[in-house]
Design a protein around this motif. Structure first.
Motif, mmCIF file in Angstrom:
data_model
loop_
_atom_site.group_PDB
_atom_site.id
_atom_site.type_symbol
_atom_site.label_atom_id
_atom_site.label_comp_id
_atom_site.label_asym_id
_atom_site.label_seq_id
_atom_site.Cartn_x
_atom_site.Cartn_y
_atom_site.Cartn_z
ATOM 1 N N GLU A 26 0.660 -1.289 0.068
ATOM 2 C CA GLU A 26 -0.021 0.062 -0.069
ATOM 3 C C GLU A 26 0.831 1.258 -0.126
ATOM 4 O O GLU A 26 1.726 1.339 0.605
ATOM 5 C CB GLU A 26 -0.843 -0.226 1.196
ATOM 6 C CG GLU A 26 -1.929 1.347 1.520
ATOM 7 C CD GLU A 26 -2.564 1.171 2.569
ATOM 8 O OE1 GLU A 26 -3.488 2.147 2.913
ATOM 9 O OE2 GLU A 26 -2.092 0.559 3.548
ATOM 10 N N LYS A 27 0.590 2.147 -0.958
ATOM 11 C CA LYS A 27 1.303 3.405 -0.816
ATOM 12 C C LYS A 27 0.681 4.244 0.281
ATOM 13 O O LYS A 27 -0.399 4.370 0.648
ATOM 14 C CB LYS A 27 1.033 4.182 -2.398
ATOM 15 C CG LYS A 27 1.693 5.601 -2.590
ATOM 16 C CD LYS A 27 1.469 5.996 -3.828
ATOM 17 C CE LYS A 27 2.233 7.169 -3.984
ATOM 18 N NZ LYS A 27 1.853 7.806 -5.244
ATOM 19 N N ARG A 28 1.727 4.934 1.175
ATOM 20 C CA ARG A 28 1.471 5.629 1.996
ATOM 21 C C ARG A 28 2.320 7.029 2.167
ATOM 22 O O ARG A 28 3.445 7.066 1.575
ATOM 23 C CB ARG A 28 1.661 4.939 3.471
ATOM 24 C CG ARG A 28 1.023 3.619 3.626
ATOM 25 C CD ARG A 28 -0.446 3.685 4.183
ATOM 26 N NE ARG A 28 -0.370 4.085 5.743
ATOM 27 C CZ ARG A 28 -1.582 4.309 6.245
ATOM 28 N NH1 ARG A 28 -2.672 4.380 5.664
ATOM 29 N NH2 ARG A 28 -1.526 4.419 7.584
ATOM 30 N N SER A 29 1.666 7.995 2.817
ATOM 31 C CA SER A 29 2.577 9.064 3.123
ATOM 32 C C SER A 29 2.777 9.545 4.404
ATOM 33 O O SER A 29 1.866 8.928 5.537
ATOM 34 C CB SER A 29 1.684 10.573 2.357
ATOM 35 O OG SER A 29 0.461 10.509 2.936
ATOM 36 N N PHE A 30 3.760 9.990 5.108
ATOM 37 C CA PHE A 30 3.745 10.252 6.624
ATOM 38 C C PHE A 30 4.628 11.470 6.913
ATOM 39 O O PHE A 30 5.405 11.914 6.031
ATOM 40 C CB PHE A 30 4.419 8.955 7.279
ATOM 41 C CG PHE A 30 5.751 8.827 6.764
ATOM 42 C CD1 PHE A 30 6.852 8.876 7.803
ATOM 43 C CD2 PHE A 30 6.397 8.216 5.439
ATOM 44 C CE1 PHE A 30 8.073 8.579 7.378
ATOM 45 C CE2 PHE A 30 7.583 7.984 5.290
ATOM 46 C CZ PHE A 30 8.714 8.342 6.056
ATOM 47 N N ASN A 31 4.571 11.882 8.320
ATOM 48 C CA ASN A 31 5.319 12.824 8.610
ATOM 49 C C ASN A 31 6.466 12.176 9.444
ATOM 50 O O ASN A 31 7.595 12.307 9.378
ATOM 51 C CB ASN A 31 4.497 13.951 9.598
ATOM 52 C CG ASN A 31 5.491 14.835 10.276
ATOM 53 O OD1 ASN A 31 6.593 15.168 9.741
ATOM 54 N ND2 ASN A 31 4.907 15.152 11.346
ATOM 55 N N THR A 32 6.051 11.079 10.373
ATOM 56 C CA THR A 32 6.807 10.216 11.045
ATOM 57 C C THR A 32 6.247 8.989 10.854
ATOM 58 O O THR A 32 5.232 8.608 10.287
ATOM 59 C CB THR A 32 6.779 10.574 12.732
ATOM 60 O OG1 THR A 32 5.380 10.345 13.183
ATOM 61 C CG2 THR A 32 7.115 12.101 12.969
ATOM 62 N N ILE A 33 7.158 8.006 11.390
ATOM 63 C CA ILE A 33 6.703 6.406 11.083
ATOM 64 C C ILE A 33 5.416 6.276 11.713
ATOM 65 O O ILE A 33 4.744 5.334 11.242
ATOM 66 C CB ILE A 33 8.056 5.594 11.676
ATOM 67 C CG1 ILE A 33 7.861 4.103 11.134
ATOM 68 C CG2 ILE A 33 7.925 5.463 13.217
ATOM 69 C CD1 ILE A 33 8.401 4.333 9.744
ATOM 70 N N ILE A 34 5.234 6.881 12.852
ATOM 71 C CA ILE A 34 3.779 6.660 13.393
ATOM 72 C C ILE A 34 2.672 7.116 12.464
ATOM 73 O O ILE A 34 1.701 6.228 12.378
ATOM 74 C CB ILE A 34 3.708 7.532 14.831
ATOM 75 C CG1 ILE A 34 4.568 6.965 15.800
ATOM 76 C CG2 ILE A 34 2.321 7.316 15.373
ATOM 77 C CD1 ILE A 34 4.625 5.873 16.390
ATOM 78 N N ASP A 35 2.746 8.031 11.676
ATOM 79 C CA ASP A 35 1.865 8.367 10.717
ATOM 80 C C ASP A 35 1.835 7.199 9.584
ATOM 81 O O ASP A 35 0.688 6.834 9.014
ATOM 82 C CB ASP A 35 2.064 9.663 9.974
ATOM 83 C CG ASP A 35 2.199 10.932 11.080
ATOM 84 O OD1 ASP A 35 1.296 10.675 11.968
ATOM 85 O OD2 ASP A 35 3.161 11.669 10.880
ATOM 86 N N LEU A 36 2.891 6.808 9.098
ATOM 87 C CA LEU A 36 2.927 5.946 8.017
ATOM 88 C C LEU A 36 2.149 4.509 8.610
ATOM 89 O O LEU A 36 1.609 3.955 7.583
ATOM 90 C CB LEU A 36 4.495 5.616 7.855
ATOM 91 C CG LEU A 36 4.777 4.570 6.644
ATOM 92 C CD1 LEU A 36 4.479 5.152 5.260
ATOM 93 C CD2 LEU A 36 6.368 4.327 6.564
ATOM 94 N N PHE A 37 2.523 4.099 9.738
ATOM 95 C CA PHE A 37 1.934 3.009 10.122
ATOM 96 C C PHE A 37 0.646 3.137 10.936
ATOM 97 O O PHE A 37 0.225 2.218 11.675
ATOM 98 C CB PHE A 37 2.991 1.873 10.655
ATOM 99 C CG PHE A 37 4.054 1.497 9.865
ATOM 100 C CD1 PHE A 37 3.466 0.166 9.219
ATOM 101 C CD2 PHE A 37 5.141 1.930 9.534
ATOM 102 C CE1 PHE A 37 4.600 -0.467 8.273
ATOM 103 C CE2 PHE A 37 5.797 1.640 8.548
ATOM 104 C CZ PHE A 37 5.605 0.101 8.260
ATOM 105 N N HIS A 38 -0.170 4.185 10.725
ATOM 106 C CA HIS A 38 -1.099 4.287 11.531
ATOM 107 C C HIS A 38 -2.368 3.454 11.344
ATOM 108 O O HIS A 38 -2.691 3.256 10.064
ATOM 109 C CB HIS A 38 -1.851 5.720 11.174
ATOM 110 C CG HIS A 38 -3.042 6.224 12.050
ATOM 111 N ND1 HIS A 38 -3.100 6.430 13.323
ATOM 112 C CD2 HIS A 38 -4.155 6.353 11.540
ATOM 113 C CE1 HIS A 38 -4.092 6.468 13.980
ATOM 114 N NE2 HIS A 38 -5.086 6.463 12.664
ATOM 115 N N GLU A 39 -2.823 2.801 12.179
ATOM 116 C CA GLU A 39 -3.713 1.635 12.085
ATOM 117 C C GLU A 39 -3.261 0.603 11.357
ATOM 118 O O GLU A 39 -4.265 -0.159 10.694
ATOM 119 C CB GLU A 39 -5.108 2.210 11.552
ATOM 120 C CG GLU A 39 -5.756 3.072 12.455
ATOM 121 C CD GLU A 39 -7.178 3.737 12.095
ATOM 122 O OE1 GLU A 39 -7.470 3.568 10.640
ATOM 123 O OE2 GLU A 39 -7.909 4.060 12.894
#
Length: 264
Positions: A220-233
């Motif tokens: 899945e393509k994801r965007s993030f600020n920190t790794i927490i945003d990237l793997f949210h849920e």
């Protein structure tokens, strides 16, 4: 002088008949005072050297008993060592479980993230260097980055606090790696890797597990600020793995990942 040479006389005072023989140095004495004098003079502890060689024809019942007790002592120490080793392993395992639980709880609070752990003997588990700092109340991350350049170039970064897991910081550290410690001899590969410099020019994919795989696909393509945003849920196993490509190479990476999924 003659009395000193008499084998039946004390080796210390040279006067009285012998009564005792030192088990360690075999000095023969007549009394307690002479025995103590010999220990002080010769720096002898009076205990038989259990590992010293003694010919069979000179051994007596006391020597055999001493050897038997020596073997028993060795066996006790071996068994004690085994029990201590087992106890240390259990302690280490319990500590590991404790810190894994701290990481799992922290990830649930930060972003409803689930981390799964493999058995201790698995390679990925042994490689995992994620840890939890109780004083800072923060996770220090182990992140594997797979940069796509027709195939994947693997680079791993460790000991990153959660606030340091921004994409810009990861890319900065990757370029420091290329400039300072890289062992890449192929100039073309090195040039391609140096193109991963601006976060606006790249895209990130992660691997999904469980229900999220059914909903969003394996990758899945994801965007993030920190790794927490990237793997949210989301779920990851042991530590995060990022699949990174340049935007103009995204379709090639997706095709490569698809072929990888089919082959597995």
């Amino acid at each position: 002088m003659e009395s000193s040479k008499d084998p039946k006389k004390c080796s210390i005072c040279y006067k009285n008949p012998i009564k005792y023989t030192c088990p360690r140095c075999s000095i023969r004495t007549c009394s307690l005072s002479c025995c103590l004098t010999h220990k002080k003079t010769l720096n002898c502890n009076g205990q038989r050297d259990k590992t010293s060689f003694k010919s069979l024809n000179k051994m007596n019942d006391l020597d055999l008993l001493s050897d038997y007790r020596f073997l028993e002592e060795i066996n006790r120490q071996i068994e004690t060592g085994k029990r201590n080793e087992l106890g240390n392993k259990k302690k280490s395992f319990n500590e590991l479980k404790y810190f894994q639980k701290l990481i799992q709880n922290k990830l649930k609070i930060l972003g409803s993230i689930q981390i799964l752990y493999l058995p201790r003997f698995s390679t990925k588990h042994k490689q995992n260097q994620m840890w939890f700092d109780k004083k800072a109340n923060d996770i220090f991350w182990h992140i594997e980055c797979q940069f796509f350049i027709n195939t994947f170039y693997t680079w791993t970064i460790t000991n990153l606090s959660t606030n340091e897991t921004t994409l810009s910081n990861i890319l900065k550290k990757f370029h420091n790696h290329l400039n300072e410690t890289s062992n890449i001899n192929d100039e073309l590969i090195l040039l391609k890797l140096k193109n991963f410099s601006h976060e606006q020019q790249i895209c990130i994919y992660i691997e999904n597990f469980g229900q999220k795989r059914k909903q969003f696909g394996k990758y899945e393509k994801r965007s993030f600020n920190t790794i927490i945003d990237l793997f949210h849920e989301r779920i990851f196993i042991e530590y995060p793995i990022l699949f990174i490509s340049l935007i103009n190479d995204e379709n090639n990476m997706k095709e490569y990942l698809y072929k990888k999924t089919i082959s597995n």
